[in-house]
Design an enzyme around this catalytic site. Structure first.
Site, PDB file in Angstrom:
ATOM      1  CE1 TYR A   1      17.117  36.066 -25.539  1.00  0.00           C
ATOM      2  CE2 TYR A   1      19.679  35.814 -25.627  1.00  0.00           C
ATOM      3  CZ  TYR A   1      18.404  35.123 -25.836  1.00  0.00           C
ATOM      4  OH  TYR A   1      18.040  33.938 -25.985  1.00  0.00           O
TER       5      TYR A   1
ATOM      6  CB  SER B   1      20.354  32.081 -23.388  1.00  0.00           C
ATOM      7  OG  SER B   1      21.423  32.597 -24.061  1.00  0.00           O
TER       8      SER B   1
END
Length: 258
Positions: free
Chosen positions: A156, A143
């Site tokens: 995250y 990501s």
């Protein structure tokens, strides 16, 4: 999109987290590109339905229920293959958006276990099979969170930084082996479940993530990028490919229309 046809020895592609979103879209596109796809996820009904869809369309697809954090199950799964050509480490996800001061350690642990340890489990278990194929590819779907931080994203972001470092280190360690290591780092992708899962099913919070963004990335956008990277000639390694919608300049700067 011009692609190189997979060789006979490298025709099997394992996709984790294939029950929805990027994983399901990637399985479809790799099947279209000529791969025999093996769909793994915890939700058996979802991957079985997708395998049936692909089979009816004339492709080769197999569903295998798997929790990537269960090493015993992962090793048992790997034992079913002599060689594989492609491993797409897509299983992952985000939980919560609390600041570091109040974040739930259980959520942080779950994100790390899924995004990092899950990727480690599959990669370790299948790496010998990828080498045996003579032309393997390990894909890590990380990501943009793995390359920059933002408020409320600590858990995250930490997990995706782990995914990024895993891919980068593996590439250094296996140089000279017939395996490419590819990292695909998407930015804002609108799928049916990512934000909804992150916010515990709160649809209002989930929709707010994409509010005013005319065209966030789709699962198909990311899947096409993964398939393109996988199907480059064997000597071409896409080390890292970051993709964002045009409206997103960084993790924290997004153009939103009123």
């Amino acid at each position: 999109m011009a692609t190189a046809a997979p060789s006979a020895a490298s025709r099997i592609a394992v996709v984790t987290g294939a029950s929805s979103g990027i994983g399901a879209a990637t399985a479809r596109q790799l099947a279209e590109a000529g791969y025999r796809v093996v769909l793994t996820a915890r939700r058996k009904d979802r991957i079985e339905a997708l395998a049936e869809e692909l089979t009816k369309a004339g492709h080769s697809a197999l569903a295998y229920q798997l929790d990537v954090t269960d090493r015993v199950a992962v090793d048992e799964f790997a034992g079913a293959f002599k060689t594989i050509g492609v491993l797409v480490n897509n299983a992952g996800g985000a939980l919560g958006a609390d600041p570091v001061a109040t974040g739930d350690p259980a959520d942080w642990r779950t994100m790390y276990e899924t995004n990092v340890i899950g990727t480690l489990n599959l990669t370790q278990a299948l790496l010998p099979k990828l080498i045996e194929s003579g032309d393997g590819v390990v894909v890590v779907v990380s990501s943009t969170a793995g390359h920059g931080t933002y408020e409320g994203g600590g858990g995250y972001v930490a997990a995706k930084h782990g995914s990024h470092v895993l891919a980068e280190t593996l590439r250094l360690e296996i140089v000279g082996k017939p395996v490419r290591v590819v990292e695909i780092a998407p930015g804002m992708v609108k799928t049916e479940e990512f934000a909804l899962t992150r916010f515990g099913g709160d649809t209002q919070k989930a929709e707010k993530v994409y509010q005013g963004v005319a065209e966030p990335l789709t699962a198909d956008d990311v899947a096409e990028t993964i398939t393109w990277a996988v199907t480059r000639p064997s000597h071409v390694n896409v080390d890292l490919l970051v993709l964002r919608p045009r409206a997103q300049a960084s993790n924290t700067k997004v153009h939103r229309e009123s």
